[in-house]
Design a protein around this motif. Sequence first.
Motif, PDB file in Angstrom:
ATOM      1  N   ILE A  39       1.144  -1.087   0.262  1.00 19.36           N
ATOM      2  CA  ILE A  39      -0.246   0.144   0.228  1.00 19.36           C
ATOM      3  C   ILE A  39       1.148   1.472   0.482  1.00 19.36           C
ATOM      4  O   ILE A  39       0.155   2.665   0.577  1.00 19.36           O
ATOM      5  N   ILE A  79      13.195  -0.525   1.259  1.00 20.75           N
ATOM      6  CA  ILE A  79      13.383  -0.604   2.480  1.00 20.75           C
ATOM      7  C   ILE A  79      12.094  -1.878   2.912  1.00 20.75           C
ATOM      8  O   ILE A  79      12.398  -2.058   3.849  1.00 20.75           O
ATOM      9  N   SER A  94       4.335  -1.006   6.800  1.00 23.22           N
ATOM     10  CA  SER A  94       5.899  -0.869   6.639  1.00 23.22           C
ATOM     11  C   SER A  94       5.112  -0.367   5.346  1.00 23.22           C
ATOM     12  O   SER A  94       6.186   0.584   5.123  1.00 23.22           O
ATOM     13  N   VAL A  96       2.536   1.500   5.075  1.00 25.30           N
ATOM     14  CA  VAL A  96       1.813   2.637   6.152  1.00 25.30           C
ATOM     15  C   VAL A  96       3.426   3.709   6.056  1.00 25.30           C
ATOM     16  O   VAL A  96       3.248   4.778   5.685  1.00 25.30           O
ATOM     17  N   ALA A  97       4.252   3.167   6.562  1.00 27.09           N
ATOM     18  CA  ALA A  97       5.285   3.640   6.610  1.00 27.09           C
ATOM     19  C   ALA A  97       6.247   4.563   5.456  1.00 27.09           C
ATOM     20  O   ALA A  97       6.308   5.575   5.632  1.00 27.09           O
ATOM     21  N   MET A 100       3.989   7.267   4.842  1.00 27.21           N
ATOM     22  CA  MET A 100       4.283   8.624   5.757  1.00 27.21           C
ATOM     23  C   MET A 100       5.483   9.529   5.527  1.00 27.21           C
ATOM     24  O   MET A 100       6.133  10.438   5.060  1.00 27.21           O
ATOM     25  N   LEU A 101       6.970   8.587   5.077  1.00 27.27           N
ATOM     26  CA  LEU A 101       8.421   9.145   4.358  1.00 27.27           C
ATOM     27  C   LEU A 101       8.231   9.366   3.767  1.00 27.27           C
ATOM     28  O   LEU A 101       8.618  10.418   3.699  1.00 27.27           O
ATOM     29  N   GLY A 104       6.587  13.297   4.143  1.00 27.71           N
ATOM     30  CA  GLY A 104       7.614  13.892   4.789  1.00 27.71           C
ATOM     31  C   GLY A 104       8.013  14.776   4.821  1.00 27.71           C
ATOM     32  O   GLY A 104       8.547  15.576   4.394  1.00 27.71           O
ATOM     33  N   LEU A 105       9.202  13.365   4.210  1.00 25.90           N
ATOM     34  CA  LEU A 105      11.011  14.211   3.441  1.00 25.90           C
ATOM     35  C   LEU A 105      10.808  14.843   2.214  1.00 25.90           C
ATOM     36  O   LEU A 105      11.443  15.950   1.752  1.00 25.90           O
ATOM     37  N   VAL A 107       8.282  16.913   1.220  1.00 30.27           N
ATOM     38  CA  VAL A 107       7.837  18.400   2.252  1.00 30.27           C
ATOM     39  C   VAL A 107       9.559  19.355   2.661  1.00 30.27           C
ATOM     40  O   VAL A 107       9.580  20.252   2.176  1.00 30.27           O
ATOM     41  N   ILE A 108       9.790  18.342   3.173  1.00 30.13           N
ATOM     42  CA  ILE A 108      11.008  19.101   4.057  1.00 30.13           C
ATOM     43  C   ILE A 108      11.981  19.735   3.218  1.00 30.13           C
ATOM     44  O   ILE A 108      12.921  20.479   3.348  1.00 30.13           O
ATOM     45  N   ASN A 111      11.266  22.303   0.351  1.00 34.92           N
ATOM     46  CA  ASN A 111      11.550  23.964   1.366  1.00 34.92           C
ATOM     47  C   ASN A 111      12.362  23.930   2.063  1.00 34.92           C
ATOM     48  O   ASN A 111      13.004  25.671   1.971  1.00 34.92           O
ATOM     49  N   ALA A 112      13.953  23.197   2.031  1.00 34.04           N
ATOM     50  CA  ALA A 112      14.855  23.056   2.698  1.00 34.04           C
ATOM     51  C   ALA A 112      16.004  23.115   1.807  1.00 34.04           C
ATOM     52  O   ALA A 112      16.494  24.797   1.342  1.00 34.04           O
ATOM     53  N   TRP A 113      15.201  23.329   0.088  1.00 39.66           N
ATOM     54  CA  TRP A 113      16.240  23.637  -0.665  1.00 39.66           C
ATOM     55  C   TRP A 113      15.950  24.418  -1.813  1.00 39.66           C
ATOM     56  O   TRP A 113      17.115  25.357  -1.934  1.00 39.66           O
ATOM     57  N   GLY A 239      -3.084  10.541  -3.704  1.00 36.57           N
ATOM     58  CA  GLY A 239      -4.348   9.681  -3.736  1.00 36.57           C
ATOM     59  C   GLY A 239      -4.477   8.443  -5.326  1.00 36.57           C
ATOM     60  O   GLY A 239      -4.997   7.415  -5.158  1.00 36.57           O
TER      61      GLY A 239
ATOM     62  N   PHE B 153     -10.926   8.399   1.636  1.00 33.87           N
ATOM     63  CA  PHE B 153     -10.897   9.305   0.357  1.00 33.87           C
ATOM     64  C   PHE B 153     -12.857   9.807   0.167  1.00 33.87           C
ATOM     65  O   PHE B 153     -12.566  10.739  -0.112  1.00 33.87           O
ATOM     66  N   THR B 328      13.939  26.567   7.751  1.00 33.57           N
ATOM     67  CA  THR B 328      13.855  25.492   7.369  1.00 33.57           C
ATOM     68  C   THR B 328      13.597  23.849   7.590  1.00 33.57           C
ATOM     69  O   THR B 328      13.412  23.315   6.865  1.00 33.57           O
ATOM     70  N   ASP B 332       6.573  19.247   9.135  1.00 37.60           N
ATOM     71  CA  ASP B 332       6.520  17.920   8.311  1.00 37.60           C
ATOM     72  C   ASP B 332       8.180  16.970   8.509  1.00 37.60           C
ATOM     73  O   ASP B 332       7.709  15.726   8.762  1.00 37.60           O
ATOM     74  N   VAL B 335       5.757  14.227  10.224  1.00 38.21           N
ATOM     75  CA  VAL B 335       5.573  13.541   9.632  1.00 38.21           C
ATOM     76  C   VAL B 335       6.420  12.232   9.232  1.00 38.21           C
ATOM     77  O   VAL B 335       6.794  11.266   9.375  1.00 38.21           O
ATOM     78  N   VAL B 336       8.263  12.823   9.414  1.00 38.58           N
ATOM     79  CA  VAL B 336       9.604  11.768   8.831  1.00 38.58           C
ATOM     80  C   VAL B 336       8.800  10.524  10.012  1.00 38.58           C
ATOM     81  O   VAL B 336       9.576   9.707   9.714  1.00 38.58           O
ATOM     82  N   GLY B 339       6.746   8.390  10.221  1.00 36.32           N
ATOM     83  CA  GLY B 339       6.813   7.242   9.264  1.00 36.32           C
ATOM     84  C   GLY B 339       7.389   6.570   9.562  1.00 36.32           C
ATOM     85  O   GLY B 339       7.893   4.850   9.610  1.00 36.32           O
ATOM     86  N   ALA B 347       6.305  -2.686  11.664  1.00 39.40           N
ATOM     87  CA  ALA B 347       7.830  -3.636  10.554  1.00 39.40           C
ATOM     88  C   ALA B 347       8.927  -4.228  10.557  1.00 39.40           C
ATOM     89  O   ALA B 347       8.996  -5.493  10.377  1.00 39.40           O
TER      90      ALA B 347
END
Lengths: 324, 366
Positions: A39, A79, A94, A96-97, A100-101, A104-105, A107-108, A111-113, A239, B153, B328, B332, B335-336, B339, B347
């Motif tokens: 998923i 992974i 796994s 779901v993780a 989420m990873l 989050g990653l 956007v971060i 945004n940072a770059w 989605g 959804f 910076t 989020d 969220v990381v 995750g 897992a």
Amino acid sequence: MDWLQTLAVILDSTIRLSIPLICAAMAGLWSERAGVVDIGLEGKMLIAAFASAVAAFVTGSAWAGLGAGILAALALALIHGFAAITWRGNQIVSGVAVNMLAAGLTVILGNAWYGQGGRTPSLEGAARFGELTLPFAPWAREHVPILGMLYDEVVSGHAVPAYLAFLCVLVTAFVLGRTRFGLRIRAVGENPAAVDTAGISVAGLRYGAVAICGVLCGIGGTYLAAAQSAGFLPHMTAGRGFIALAAVIFANWRPWPALGACLLFGLLDAVAIRLQGVTLPGIGLVPVEAIQALPYLMTIVLLAGFIGRATPPKASGLPYVKER
Amino acid sequence: MSAAPVELPRWADTALVPLVSVAAALLVAGLVVLGIGENPLEATALLLRGALGSAEGIGFTLYYATNFIFTGLAVAVAFHAGLFNIGGEGQATVAGIAMAVACLGLSWAPGILAVPLAVLAAAAGGALWAFIPGWLQAKRGSHVVITTIMLNFVAATLIVYLLREAIGKPGSMQPETPDFPAQAVLTPMHQLLAPLGLELPSTPLNSAFLLALMALVAVWLLIYRSRLGYAIRTVGANPRAAAYAGISPAAVTMIAMAISGALAGGLAVNEALGVQHRLVLDFTAGYGFVGIAVALMGRGHPVGVALAALLFGVLYQGGAELSFDKPTITRDMVVVIGGVLILFAGALDGLFRRLVAGVLGMGRKP
């Protein structure tokens, strides 16, 4: 010929909207046929979209973007494989993780770059996949009635990854259905113990399938960022990974029906955009949300066995334990 | 590579393994911070000061923790029945819709009547949205995971439609309902505690926090001290044995899902009834997914859930403060971390148990 023009435009946008779904659905098909529930399609596409946008912006080449997108999705896929295959973790957890990873990653890092709220700078010129005009398309439009126009409008004029996506369906159907490797992949999703007994590595096959899944998600994500749009936007998969999952279920885990389901969902999307604010005779104003929710509702109804049966591969979701 | 289950003493299993996975997750987050050119130690200090360094910070931290307690408990209750409810977002959304309808319809009622009814409406809305996948799994054999995803959804499109067409604020371009009647909202904590002589700064922390604490106790009583909880845990451990013992796995599946959804509805209570005093689009803001991390880290036990929710409250509030100082590093990051924690505590559990066992010198082959 007005209606024909409308039809052609709708079919054209159907294909455009289906491409990421097709890639992700084929990806899910490989993974799930090998017995690894995924998923995390959404997350892998998202990270691929981000990586491809960054790489394409930095190098100015869309092909470099494609490479980076595939690598990023592959990394996430491995992974997932490490948790699900090597450590026999819960595959859904796994997945779901992974989602989420990626959410989050991207956007971060974005945004940072670039400091634009997570989006990457817009891609221009060679950093984007341009539209490919197929041979004879303008000529056919002039000289062949109806079909020529459809050829020019619908079949021609898409970006390279779009044609790649259709090629993926062909290859997936052929390899899964007609080759020894495909047979083994399917066997490992149905009865891993039998594959193991035959002296073939269950883990090896599953890693292979998960890696292919990552590559395909990479193509889908790259299409989103470097062909459909010109750059990465936060949560731009919106989605689609889950719709692709729905398409796989809808197709009973078979490639060609999965393509059909993706095109159907793409068509729904295209129609939804088209119907915004249009009053239909006899029905009235159709809420766009109703059409958007349709793939999800259809999947629920299908899974409940009200319109046919969904039969996943028997060993899907189950980690393989040799000693058992 | 063959990971045989490792036997660990109970204290290591319930405390040490989750702690190691938290530490590892924070390490990964630290690497991400390092990767974007900031100092992780400085960031940690800023984060902790922002979350716990002032009464105001603590208020915000507890307000966020309230959300995570509700969503964490929701996932945990379903877990005990062997169900993986990833529909917290959708359930909270529908709970919010039901609550908004109740609130706006109860403008005549005094607060003492309207507030409990609104809370009940939220619980009922969440329970209904979770009961559907529960029923589909129990009676039609469709897997709860897929149906809850799909219903997330559906709920997301439903709220867009309703806010635009039915319950939205007339004449407003914002996707939100009119303000709830003033008597039908929860009291902020600083007002609640003022008569007791406690002077607190104004924060979004409200009496939903007390509700969350009650939910923690109630879930503990339900799972570990009640007949139904026994049935839930039995079905979760072994549905066939449960059926043999006269427990209906189908009924337990439906009931556990409904309870889980009702708990997810607490998110709507805290956010809409407690803070915003109206229903806005996307008020769930991913809290439902973080609830999965909270439940996994807390091992499904209310005490664990409370601690994990507090940790995420610190991360959320601290993260917000941090992003003021260091633009910076956005929120989020939470969220990381969520995750990575889901990956590590859920897992890759086997890997971490093996690591802990290795360090403790146990689990070696004889």
